[in-house]
Design an enzyme around this catalytic site. Structure first.
Site, PDB file in Angstrom:
ATOM      1  N   GLU A   1       0.634   5.680  12.499  1.00  0.00           N
ATOM      2  CA  GLU A   1      -0.756   5.288  12.752  1.00  0.00           C
ATOM      3  C   GLU A   1      -0.897   3.786  13.002  1.00  0.00           C
ATOM      4  O   GLU A   1      -1.696   3.363  13.837  1.00  0.00           O
ATOM      5  CB  GLU A   1      -1.595   5.710  11.543  1.00  0.00           C
ATOM      6  CG  GLU A   1      -3.080   5.645  11.745  1.00  0.00           C
ATOM      7  CD  GLU A   1      -3.826   6.246  10.564  1.00  0.00           C
ATOM      8  OE1 GLU A   1      -4.790   5.621  10.120  1.00  0.00           O
ATOM      9  OE2 GLU A   1      -3.433   7.331  10.080  1.00  0.00           O
ATOM     10  N   ASP A   2      -0.120   2.981  12.295  1.00  0.00           N
ATOM     11  CA  ASP A   2      -0.367   1.533  12.293  1.00  0.00           C
ATOM     12  C   ASP A   2       0.762   0.668  12.848  1.00  0.00           C
ATOM     13  O   ASP A   2       0.653  -0.554  12.819  1.00  0.00           O
ATOM     14  CB  ASP A   2      -0.667   1.072  10.862  1.00  0.00           C
ATOM     15  CG  ASP A   2      -1.971   1.638  10.331  1.00  0.00           C
ATOM     16  OD1 ASP A   2      -2.810   2.060  11.139  1.00  0.00           O
ATOM     17  OD2 ASP A   2      -2.151   1.663   9.102  1.00  0.00           O
TER      18      ASP A   2
ATOM     19  N   ASP B   1      -3.291   8.335  -1.588  1.00  0.00           N
ATOM     20  CA  ASP B   1      -3.745   7.321  -0.641  1.00  0.00           C
ATOM     21  C   ASP B   1      -5.197   6.945  -0.918  1.00  0.00           C
ATOM     22  O   ASP B   1      -5.548   5.760  -0.986  1.00  0.00           O
ATOM     23  CB  ASP B   1      -3.593   7.860   0.789  1.00  0.00           C
ATOM     24  CG  ASP B   1      -4.035   6.882   1.858  1.00  0.00           C
ATOM     25  OD1 ASP B   1      -3.721   5.683   1.751  1.00  0.00           O
ATOM     26  OD2 ASP B   1      -4.687   7.339   2.827  1.00  0.00           O
TER      27      ASP B   1
ATOM     28  N   HIS C   1       0.814  -1.221   0.000  1.00  0.00           N
ATOM     29  CA  HIS C   1       0.000   0.000   0.000  1.00  0.00           C
ATOM     30  C   HIS C   1       0.848   1.273   0.000  1.00  0.00           C
ATOM     31  O   HIS C   1       0.709   2.095  -0.917  1.00  0.00           O
ATOM     32  CB  HIS C   1      -0.997  -0.018   1.170  1.00  0.00           C
ATOM     33  CG  HIS C   1      -1.682   1.288   1.383  1.00  0.00           C
ATOM     34  ND1 HIS C   1      -2.579   1.813   0.465  1.00  0.00           N
ATOM     35  CD2 HIS C   1      -1.583   2.194   2.378  1.00  0.00           C
ATOM     36  CE1 HIS C   1      -3.005   2.988   0.910  1.00  0.00           C
ATOM     37  NE2 HIS C   1      -2.410   3.236   2.076  1.00  0.00           N
TER      38      HIS C   1
ATOM     39  N   HIS D   1       3.533   7.132   5.348  1.00  0.00           N
ATOM     40  CA  HIS D   1       2.305   7.776   5.810  1.00  0.00           C
ATOM     41  C   HIS D   1       1.498   6.988   6.834  1.00  0.00           C
ATOM     42  O   HIS D   1       0.754   7.571   7.608  1.00  0.00           O
ATOM     43  CB  HIS D   1       1.425   8.207   4.626  1.00  0.00           C
ATOM     44  CG  HIS D   1       0.587   7.135   4.027  1.00  0.00           C
ATOM     45  ND1 HIS D   1       1.054   6.289   3.045  1.00  0.00           N
ATOM     46  CD2 HIS D   1      -0.697   6.776   4.267  1.00  0.00           C
ATOM     47  CE1 HIS D   1       0.081   5.463   2.696  1.00  0.00           C
ATOM     48  NE2 HIS D   1      -0.985   5.739   3.430  1.00  0.00           N
ATOM     49  N   ASP D   2       1.633   5.679   6.888  1.00  0.00           N
ATOM     50  CA  ASP D   2       0.876   4.880   7.862  1.00  0.00           C
ATOM     51  C   ASP D   2       1.735   4.319   8.989  1.00  0.00           C
ATOM     52  O   ASP D   2       1.226   3.593   9.841  1.00  0.00           O
ATOM     53  CB  ASP D   2       0.168   3.713   7.157  1.00  0.00           C
ATOM     54  CG  ASP D   2      -1.130   4.142   6.481  1.00  0.00           C
ATOM     55  OD1 ASP D   2      -1.709   5.164   6.883  1.00  0.00           O
ATOM     56  OD2 ASP D   2      -1.567   3.444   5.542  1.00  0.00           O
TER      57      ASP D   2
END
Length: 180
Positions: A66-67, A123, A36, A62-63
């Site tokens: 967050e993840d 995204d 991704h 970018h994630d």
């Protein structure tokens, strides 16, 4: 691109791959999650003609906060303040309820920097294409439809950033009959 830029970009890819190594997408195939963020960077470079290395690296990262167990401080330490700043702008606060996070994404898109808007456009384009291909496990058709509607609200607040990406998103929205 000079050799230092290539090294930094490759370090970023490796960093994200390590951080996301145990994660999988929610598709039937359980695609490795790292596909991704790399796909988001690919959309920016090859469909949006974005060649700003900071934007491409922020897309790859970018994630991560967050993840994964990654922190903004860690991103800044390895990749600098500019990349950290873009990542920070596109990162949801997982301590908030899901509906609040979705509402904030719509609101924050209005005032996001152009670089953060680029990451957001790519995204959403990646995610919407994924949804067109297959509904994630555990999702209903209604939930997928709601995602398209919500994504359009986010994208509408990013307009004027990259016409090529916005046109591709509009094609998807038209195919879902959610143009206004």
């Amino acid at each position: 691109m000079d050799s230092e830029a290539v090294k930094k970009y490759t370090k970023c890819l490796n960093f994200a791959a390590i951080k996301h190594s145990t994660q999988r997408r929610k598709d039937k195939e359980k695609t490795p999650y790292i596909n991704h963020p790399i796909g988001v960077a690919n959309i920016l470079a090859n469909e949006g003609d974005v060649i700003d290395l900071n934007v491409l690296m922020a897309a790859i990262l970018h994630d991560t906060v967050e993840d994964t167990d990654c922190s903004f401080e860690e991103i800044e330490e390895h990749f600098g303040k500019d990349i950290k700043s873009i990542v920070q702008e596109v990162t949801d606060d997982k301590n908030l309820p899901k509906m609040e996070r979705k509402k904030l994404q719509i609101e924050h898109a209005k005032t996001a920097s152009p670089n953060a808007k680029l990451v957001k456009l790519a995204d959403k384009l990646y995610n919407l294409r994924d949804l067109q291909r297959a509904i994630p496990e555990g999702w209903t058709k209604e939930r997928a439809s709601e995602y398209f509607i919500w994504a359009k609200k986010v994208i509408d607040n990013c307009r004027g950033t990259n016409k090529k990406l916005e046109d591709k998103l509009d094609d998807i929205f038209r195919s879902q009959n959610i143009m206004e």
